[in-house]
Design a protein around this motif. Sequence first.
Motif, short mmCIF file in Angstrom:
data_model
loop_
_atom_site.label_atom_id
_atom_site.label_comp_id
_atom_site.label_asym_id
_atom_site.label_seq_id
_atom_site.Cartn_x
_atom_site.Cartn_y
_atom_site.Cartn_z
N ILE A 118 2.57 -2.03 -0.72
CA ILE A 118 3.90 -1.47 -0.44
C ILE A 118 4.15 -1.37 1.05
O ILE A 118 5.23 -1.70 1.54
CB ILE A 118 4.08 -0.10 -1.15
CG1 ILE A 118 4.15 -0.33 -2.67
CG2 ILE A 118 5.33 0.61 -0.66
CD1 ILE A 118 4.13 0.94 -3.48
N ARG A 119 3.15 -0.96 1.83
CA ARG A 119 3.29 -0.89 3.29
C ARG A 119 3.59 -2.26 3.88
O ARG A 119 4.45 -2.41 4.75
CB ARG A 119 2.02 -0.33 3.93
CG ARG A 119 1.94 1.15 3.90
CD ARG A 119 0.79 1.64 4.76
NE ARG A 119 0.32 2.90 4.23
CZ ARG A 119 -0.92 3.30 4.17
NH1 ARG A 119 -1.88 2.54 4.65
NH2 ARG A 119 -1.24 4.46 3.67
N TYR A 120 2.85 -3.28 3.43
CA TYR A 120 3.07 -4.64 3.94
C TYR A 120 4.47 -5.15 3.58
O TYR A 120 5.13 -5.80 4.38
CB TYR A 120 2.01 -5.62 3.42
CG TYR A 120 0.70 -5.50 4.16
CD1 TYR A 120 0.64 -5.57 5.55
CD2 TYR A 120 -0.49 -5.34 3.46
CE1 TYR A 120 -0.56 -5.46 6.22
CE2 TYR A 120 -1.70 -5.23 4.13
CZ TYR A 120 -1.73 -5.30 5.51
OH TYR A 120 -2.92 -5.20 6.17
N LYS A 167 -4.85 2.51 -6.59
CA LYS A 167 -3.82 3.28 -5.90
C LYS A 167 -3.77 2.92 -4.42
O LYS A 167 -2.70 2.76 -3.84
CB LYS A 167 -4.07 4.78 -6.07
CG LYS A 167 -3.72 5.30 -7.43
CD LYS A 167 -3.94 6.79 -7.49
CE LYS A 167 -3.63 7.31 -8.90
NZ LYS A 167 -3.83 8.74 -9.02
N LEU A 168 -4.95 2.81 -3.80
CA LEU A 168 -5.01 2.44 -2.38
C LEU A 168 -4.47 1.04 -2.16
O LEU A 168 -3.77 0.77 -1.18
CB LEU A 168 -6.43 2.56 -1.86
CG LEU A 168 -6.97 3.98 -1.70
CD1 LEU A 168 -8.45 3.95 -1.30
CD2 LEU A 168 -6.18 4.74 -0.67
N THR A 228 -2.29 -0.54 -4.04
CA THR A 228 -0.86 -0.50 -4.26
C THR A 228 -0.13 0.04 -3.03
O THR A 228 0.90 -0.51 -2.61
CB THR A 228 -0.53 0.38 -5.49
OG1 THR A 228 -1.24 -0.12 -6.62
CG2 THR A 228 0.94 0.37 -5.80
N LYS A 229 -0.65 1.10 -2.43
CA LYS A 229 -0.05 1.66 -1.22
C LYS A 229 -0.07 0.64 -0.08
O LYS A 229 0.90 0.51 0.68
CB LYS A 229 -0.78 2.93 -0.79
CG LYS A 229 -0.44 4.14 -1.60
CD LYS A 229 -1.14 5.36 -1.02
CE LYS A 229 -0.77 6.61 -1.79
NZ LYS A 229 -1.40 7.81 -1.24
N LYS A 230 -1.18 -0.08 0.03
CA LYS A 230 -1.32 -1.08 1.08
C LYS A 230 -0.29 -2.20 0.90
O LYS A 230 0.36 -2.64 1.85
CB LYS A 230 -2.74 -1.64 1.05
CG LYS A 230 -3.17 -2.33 2.29
CD LYS A 230 -4.63 -2.70 2.19
CE LYS A 230 -5.19 -3.12 3.51
NZ LYS A 230 -6.60 -3.48 3.44
#
Length: 135
Positions: free
Chosen positions: A13-15, A6-7, A9-11
Amino acid sequence: MSVKVKLMTKKIIRYILLGIGLYAVLASLVIIFYQDDPTTMNWQDREAFNNRFIDKLKPAQKLSSESVLEQLGSPDLTFAKNSNNHVYQLFFYRTQHVKSDGITTQDECTGILFKDGILIAWGLGALSAYHSEAI
């Protein structure tokens, strides 16, 4: 899904969002600040550029020959004369392709006529006005 996935994936998406945002900012800056330079264009782009510029001309516009030279560059054909204590300059800019012979002719151009450095006619009327003694 695990916490690590999950972390991650969030990272990612942010990039991706950061990259899209940075691209949008850079593209906007290029569109806003980049000036077209007719001297570096290929002939098709230059014809289109010349056409767009000439299409925007208005009869009441006090456009100078220097301003046209700055924006469109050197004309493809030029004529000038003195008549009745006035200087007339006729600039021809290529606006339509007719024949692939490497030579730009008057029938491939649109004329822009200046009297004492100020725009007075363009298009089909420019050449006839230049040859007319009534100008």
